[in-house]
Design a protein around this motif. Sequence first.
Motif, PDB file in Angstrom:
ATOM      1  N   GLY A 165       0.789  -1.230   0.000  1.00  0.00           N
ATOM      2  CA  GLY A 165       0.000   0.000   0.000  1.00  0.00           C
ATOM      3  C   GLY A 165       0.820   1.279   0.000  1.00  0.00           C
ATOM      4  N   LEU A 166       2.109   1.175  -0.261  1.00  0.00           N
ATOM      5  CA  LEU A 166       2.967   2.359  -0.264  1.00  0.00           C
ATOM      6  C   LEU A 166       2.604   3.326  -1.388  1.00  0.00           C
ATOM      7  CD1 LEU A 166       5.310   3.664   1.237  1.00  0.00           C
ATOM      8  CD2 LEU A 166       6.862   2.523  -0.342  1.00  0.00           C
ATOM      9  N   ASP A 167       2.112   2.783  -2.491  1.00  0.00           N
ATOM     10  CA  ASP A 167       1.719   3.630  -3.619  1.00  0.00           C
ATOM     11  C   ASP A 167       0.522   4.521  -3.276  1.00  0.00           C
ATOM     12  OD1 ASP A 167       0.150   1.267  -3.493  1.00  0.00           O
ATOM     13  OD2 ASP A 167      -0.497   1.576  -5.570  1.00  0.00           O
ATOM     14  N   ALA A 168      -0.219   4.189  -2.226  1.00  0.00           N
ATOM     15  CA  ALA A 168      -1.338   5.028  -1.784  1.00  0.00           C
ATOM     16  C   ALA A 168      -0.859   6.191  -0.929  1.00  0.00           C
ATOM     17  CB  ALA A 168      -2.349   4.189  -1.006  1.00  0.00           C
ATOM     18  N   ILE A 169       0.371   6.102  -0.422  1.00  0.00           N
ATOM     19  CA  ILE A 169       0.927   7.140   0.444  1.00  0.00           C
ATOM     20  C   ILE A 169       1.901   8.033  -0.319  1.00  0.00           C
ATOM     21  CG2 ILE A 169       2.343   7.546   2.512  1.00  0.00           C
ATOM     22  CD1 ILE A 169       1.321   4.798   3.506  1.00  0.00           C
ATOM     23  N   ILE A 170       2.771   7.408  -1.106  1.00  0.00           N
ATOM     24  CA  ILE A 170       3.785   8.130  -1.877  1.00  0.00           C
ATOM     25  C   ILE A 170       3.397   8.074  -3.341  1.00  0.00           C
ATOM     26  CG2 ILE A 170       6.208   8.183  -2.558  1.00  0.00           C
ATOM     27  CD1 ILE A 170       6.896   6.938   0.141  1.00  0.00           C
ATOM     28  N   ARG A 171       3.300   9.241  -3.945  1.00  0.00           N
ATOM     29  CA  ARG A 171       2.919   9.294  -5.357  1.00  0.00           C
ATOM     30  C   ARG A 171       4.015   8.710  -6.236  1.00  0.00           C
ATOM     31  NH1 ARG A 171      -0.976  14.002  -6.903  1.00  0.00           N
ATOM     32  NH2 ARG A 171      -2.103  14.188  -4.957  1.00  0.00           N
ATOM     33  N   CYS A 172       3.598   7.918  -7.222  1.00  0.00           N
ATOM     34  CA  CYS A 172       4.516   7.268  -8.144  1.00  0.00           C
ATOM     35  C   CYS A 172       4.285   7.802  -9.551  1.00  0.00           C
ATOM     36  CB  CYS A 172       4.305   5.756  -8.130  1.00  0.00           C
ATOM     37  SG  CYS A 172       4.615   5.019  -6.510  1.00  0.00           S
TER      38      CYS A 172
END
Length: 120
Positions: A103-110
């Motif tokens: 779920g890191l992509d929900a916190i840090i924009r990629c």
Amino acid sequence: MTQSHPAQPGPLSTSYTTADGVRVVTLCGDLDHDARNRVGDLLTPPVGDGPARTVADLTGVTFMDSSGINLLIIAYKAAAASEGWVRVAGAQAPVRRVMDMVGLDAIIRCYPTVDQALAG
């Protein structure tokens, strides 16, 4: 003003540039437990006059484990504390899959590219 710092030798090569107050950290190789000390300092720049803004260029990262995830989270929290941000650019499929799973992509924009991450 742009500053450039060359890659360091070892299993994970690192370099960074700074332009307009944004640090672009370029990583190539495995972002794992062995690389955590060197990368942590690069992703979390010293507190300065303004917000910390960092783009992590993961285009050349071929493997990332929980150490890499933790480094990105620590950098994100430090940047947020200064009203800054961390963005990821160029994460390849295996790395992106790890980010998606936790779920890191929900916190840090990629973003697909560094230029797109800088433009945000």
